[in-house]
Motif scaffolding. Sequence first.
Motif, short mmCIF file in Angstrom:
data_model
loop_
_atom_site.label_atom_id
_atom_site.label_comp_id
_atom_site.label_asym_id
_atom_site.label_seq_id
_atom_site.Cartn_x
_atom_site.Cartn_y
_atom_site.Cartn_z
N LYS A 193 0.88 -1.39 -0.03
CA LYS A 193 -0.08 -0.01 -0.08
C LYS A 193 0.83 1.34 -0.02
O LYS A 193 0.71 2.25 0.79
N ASP A 221 -3.74 -0.41 -5.94
CA ASP A 221 -5.18 -0.67 -5.09
C ASP A 221 -6.03 0.71 -5.05
O ASP A 221 -5.38 1.91 -4.64
N ILE A 264 -8.38 1.61 -2.81
CA ILE A 264 -9.03 2.07 -1.50
C ILE A 264 -8.95 3.61 -1.62
O ILE A 264 -7.89 4.21 -1.72
N ARG A 286 -13.27 4.93 -9.12
CA ARG A 286 -12.40 3.90 -9.33
C ARG A 286 -12.37 3.40 -11.01
O ARG A 286 -11.18 3.03 -11.42
N HIS A 297 -10.92 -2.38 -4.72
CA HIS A 297 -10.82 -2.95 -3.39
C HIS A 297 -11.71 -1.99 -2.50
O HIS A 297 -11.38 -0.82 -2.36
N ALA A 298 -12.29 -2.60 -1.69
CA ALA A 298 -13.19 -2.02 -0.46
C ALA A 298 -12.41 -2.64 1.01
O ALA A 298 -12.37 -3.83 0.92
N GLY A 299 -11.84 -1.90 1.55
CA GLY A 299 -11.02 -2.08 2.75
C GLY A 299 -12.25 -2.58 3.74
O GLY A 299 -13.28 -2.52 3.69
N GLU A 310 -14.69 -0.17 5.28
CA GLU A 310 -15.54 0.36 4.23
C GLU A 310 -16.51 -0.91 4.21
O GLU A 310 -18.03 -0.82 4.01
N GLY A 330 -13.02 -7.53 -1.25
CA GLY A 330 -13.71 -6.89 -0.52
C GLY A 330 -14.88 -7.51 -0.30
O GLY A 330 -16.18 -7.03 -1.22
#
Length: 208
Positions: free
Chosen positions: A62, A110, A112, A117, A135-137, A140, A166
């Motif tokens: 990240k 990524d 996030i 997006r 990606h949804a963390g 989220e 996610g």
Amino acid sequence: MTKLQVAIDLLTTEAALELAGKVAPYVDIIELGTPLIKSEGLRVVTAMKEAHPDKLVFADMKTADTGALEAEMAFQAGADLVTVMGTVDDATIKGAVEAGKKFGRKVVVDTIGVKNRVERAREVIAFGVEFVELHAGLDEQALPGYSVQTLIAEGREAGVAFSIAGGVNIDTIKDVVAAGATVAVAGGAIYGAENPAEAAKALKEAIQ
């Protein structure tokens, strides 16, 4: 065919290696989560690659700055794939991609925190990244009304190589594959299962 990636969000090298040992026969990519790398350092990447040389090892760095430097550190430790955040300056992503070329390895962006997006996925793929992780963390995912179907729809729309992370599980994996995902990322659906090996096997069979 869509590849299956296990996201290991455990906090020790021992626990990560133990889980990977159980699920390796059924997964293509072993991801070492950001909390794991922060807890154990890049040693965990080296240990995982040594234990599973036939698998792609994904270091979820990240990265938000010093793209070339952090990518190089992860590649030297044995990572095949590293992540850079989609919200960062383009130069950071391009720097990581350049480091990847030097080592013959690849970068994943990524998304996030990215507001659009689809638009960003199209932008960054042009920099030479391997695929974009829609990606949804975990934070989220915990919000009311969250659905992985949003990411799946965005993947279809973007028209670039993408992964979905996610909320991928046995109920949603077929939709991820049908959308044309390069990679399906399962975390809790595997490591949170009573029998992680069985869970990984079921997901792999659903893809096939």
